[in-house]
Design a protein around this motif. Structure first.
Motif, PDB file in Angstrom:
ATOM      1  N   LYS A   1      -1.203 -57.635  -4.512  1.00  0.00           N
ATOM      2  CA  LYS A   1      -0.724 -56.338  -4.969  1.00  0.00           C
ATOM      3  C   LYS A   1       0.653 -56.458  -5.600  1.00  0.00           C
ATOM      4  O   LYS A   1       0.947 -55.808  -6.614  1.00  0.00           O
ATOM      5  CB  LYS A   1      -0.691 -55.369  -3.791  1.00  0.00           C
ATOM      6  CG  LYS A   1      -0.302 -53.951  -4.195  1.00  0.00           C
ATOM      7  CD  LYS A   1      -0.374 -53.008  -3.021  1.00  0.00           C
ATOM      8  CE  LYS A   1       0.047 -51.597  -3.445  1.00  0.00           C
ATOM      9  NZ  LYS A   1      -0.012 -50.654  -2.309  1.00  0.00           N
ATOM     10  N   ILE A   2       1.506 -57.300  -5.029  1.00  0.00           N
ATOM     11  CA  ILE A   2       2.848 -57.481  -5.574  1.00  0.00           C
ATOM     12  C   ILE A   2       2.778 -58.036  -6.996  1.00  0.00           C
ATOM     13  O   ILE A   2       3.498 -57.601  -7.887  1.00  0.00           O
ATOM     14  CB  ILE A   2       3.690 -58.407  -4.669  1.00  0.00           C
ATOM     15  CG1 ILE A   2       4.015 -57.700  -3.356  1.00  0.00           C
ATOM     16  CG2 ILE A   2       4.971 -58.834  -5.360  1.00  0.00           C
ATOM     17  CD1 ILE A   2       4.890 -56.478  -3.497  1.00  0.00           C
ATOM     18  N   ALA A   3       1.886 -58.998  -7.214  1.00  0.00           N
ATOM     19  CA  ALA A   3       1.736 -59.572  -8.552  1.00  0.00           C
ATOM     20  C   ALA A   3       1.278 -58.505  -9.548  1.00  0.00           C
ATOM     21  O   ALA A   3       1.712 -58.493 -10.704  1.00  0.00           O
ATOM     22  CB  ALA A   3       0.741 -60.727  -8.514  1.00  0.00           C
ATOM     23  N   ARG A   4       0.419 -57.603  -9.114  1.00  0.00           N
ATOM     24  CA  ARG A   4      -0.083 -56.551  -9.996  1.00  0.00           C
ATOM     25  C   ARG A   4       1.009 -55.572 -10.404  1.00  0.00           C
ATOM     26  O   ARG A   4       0.975 -55.000 -11.496  1.00  0.00           O
ATOM     27  CB  ARG A   4      -1.215 -55.776  -9.307  1.00  0.00           C
ATOM     28  CG  ARG A   4      -2.497 -56.575  -9.147  1.00  0.00           C
ATOM     29  CD  ARG A   4      -3.558 -55.780  -8.396  1.00  0.00           C
ATOM     30  NE  ARG A   4      -4.767 -56.563  -8.226  1.00  0.00           N
ATOM     31  CZ  ARG A   4      -5.763 -56.634  -9.104  1.00  0.00           C
ATOM     32  NH1 ARG A   4      -5.678 -55.945 -10.235  1.00  0.00           N
ATOM     33  NH2 ARG A   4      -6.823 -57.368  -8.874  1.00  0.00           N
ATOM     34  N   VAL A   5       1.991 -55.368  -9.525  1.00  0.00           N
ATOM     35  CA  VAL A   5       3.053 -54.403  -9.787  1.00  0.00           C
ATOM     36  C   VAL A   5       4.241 -55.045 -10.497  1.00  0.00           C
ATOM     37  O   VAL A   5       5.041 -54.368 -11.122  1.00  0.00           O
ATOM     38  CB  VAL A   5       3.511 -53.737  -8.466  1.00  0.00           C
ATOM     39  CG1 VAL A   5       4.667 -52.777  -8.693  1.00  0.00           C
ATOM     40  CG2 VAL A   5       2.343 -52.998  -7.824  1.00  0.00           C
TER      41      VAL A   5
END
Length: 437
Positions: free
Chosen positions: A296-300
């Motif tokens: 999720k962090i990579a997506r944001v």
């Protein structure tokens, strides 16, 4: 950590001739004013806001410490618009961009297993590692590839809008790259011409050919002649300004496509009268083998999004030190898929009253009249796109509390939460580094 440093050098008005008011900053450094290229430390690659053409005119493109404005594929001017940095002092911009793009470079180094930051561009580095070699010029595969390739489309302009906002919507880069990296790509070896007698309707019906290819999952390319195309699609898919410059003498502006892949033929076949002249099926499918860090962090992370764009785009580049686009069936297919997806969004925006200027590479640039300006956030939501923070006085559609990466990203951008954007980047970088151990 790479021994070579990286930083951002911003010239006033993006002109390398500017001799005062320019600011530079190294990644993890402090901003400083500089007056000419010679003032910039030589142990650092400086990402500038200067166009490559201007650097070439001055002979600076061969300077190992000076990089042009699209080193990260997305130009600094585009990043500035997306994040709404334009009204901030150049000193602050240089500091912020040094941290933003420094993290992107470090992510790229880790993701690609590089010992140093790429000297010319990140997308070129991906191409060196994963790009496909072209067939020799003059071969049928090269000809098909060359004539089916098209990176973006400039539409046919129909009007000039007074007091319009001109800007680009863009697809969330992580999700866009994830989709493109996950699909099969055509293999040039073993490509065969298909006899018309083996085709549905003897190859005379473009729609039947598309359905047959899709049902049988065929990496099919067709040589075509466009006899007629529906007006609204014809304007948006203009084969004039945005088309590959092959021998265009004697063709109407909308009849300059000679070869195309099935994703594009599907749009054309359902939008007009398309004559099939020849059909070639590639030797099969292959996958790139490239994957993104699934978190999720990579997506944001804005920086990881920039890296993701370079990774998928790198598959369309030659495996050499120049980084130019490779004329291969793989490139043509990827460009066809993503341009046609952009086209469908462009149709929606055009229907809302926005004048589409161009599209491709995950972006749709529009001229938006004041009368429909308030629709921008809702249009972005419905089309799963992001819109820039440089657009003022818009009511953001996104709730302030949400766990959806798309919503979080838009809120960070619209709210100009620069500190939070950098914080998320640091978290994504740490996570990526740990995943590679």
């Amino acid at each position: 950590m790479s021994d070579l440093r990286i930083g951002v050098a911003l010239f006033v008005d993006g002109s390398v001739y500017s001799d005062e008011g320019n600011f530079a900053c190294e990644y993890h450094g402090e901003p400083f004013e500089f007056f000419s290229v010679s003032d910039l430390p030589s142990q650092t690659i400086w990402i500038t806001n200067v166009d490559l053409g201007e650097l070439i005119l001055l002979g600076l493109q061969n300077n190992p410490k000076i990089a042009h404005d699209s080193y990260f594929r997305t130009r600094i001017s585009q990043i500035t618009q997306e994040l709404g940095l334009v009204d901030l002092p150049l000193e602050y911009q240089s500091s912020f961009l040094a941290e933003l793009l420094g993290v992107t470079a470090e992510m790229g180094r880790i993701e690609l297993g590089l010992t140093q930051y790429p000297a010319k561009s990140l997308v070129q580095a991906v191409g060196q590692l994963y790009g496909q070699r072209e067939y020799p010029a003059g071969t049928s595969i090269f000809t098909i590839s060359e004539q089916a390739c098209q990176r973006y489309t400039s539409t046919e302009r129909t009007r000039h809008i007074q007091n319009a906002d001109i800007f680009s919507f863009w697809m969330p880069r992580y999700e866009w790259a994830e989709e493109l990296l996950g699909m099969g790509l055509p293999v040039s070896e073993g490509a065969q011409v298909i006899d018309p007698s083996s085709l549905p309707e003897g190859g005379r019906d473009a729609v039947a050919l598309v359905l047959w290819a899709e049902e049988n999952n065929l990496p099919l390319f067709a040589k075509i002649r466009i006899n007629h195309i529906e007006e609204s699609v014809g304007r948006l898919i203009n084969y004039g300004t945005g088309a590959q410059k092959i021998n265009t003498g004697g063709y109407e502006a909308r009849n300059q496509r000679q070869w195309c892949a099935i994703p594009e033929l599907s749009v054309l076949a359902y939008s007009g009268d398309v004559e099939i002249l020849k059909v070639v099926v590639a030797g099969g499918w292959n996958r790139s083998g490239l994957h993104l860090n699934k978190s999720k962090i990579a997506r944001v992370s804005y920086s990881y999004g920039l890296l993701s764009e370079n990774i998928w785009n790198g598959l369309t580049r030659k495996p050499n030190s120049f980084g130019s686009v490779s004329k291969t069936l793989q490139t043509a297919w990827m460009q066809s898929v993503e341009r046609m997806k952009c086209l469908r969004v462009a149709e929606r925006l055009s229907g809302l009253g926005m004048d589409v200027l161009n599209y491709g590479n995950g972006r749709i640039t529009v001229s938006c009249p004041p009368s429909v300006r308030a629709l921008i956030p809702q249009a972005a939501l419905e089309c799963s796109m992001l819109y820039p923070a440089s657009l003022k006085n818009l009511n953001c559609y996104s709730p302030t509390v949400s766990n959806d990466p798309f919503t979080v990203m838009q809120n960070l951008i619209s709210g100009k939460q620069y500190g939070r954007i950098l914080e998320v980047n640091k978290m994504a970088l740490k996570e990526l580094a740990e995943s590679k151990k």
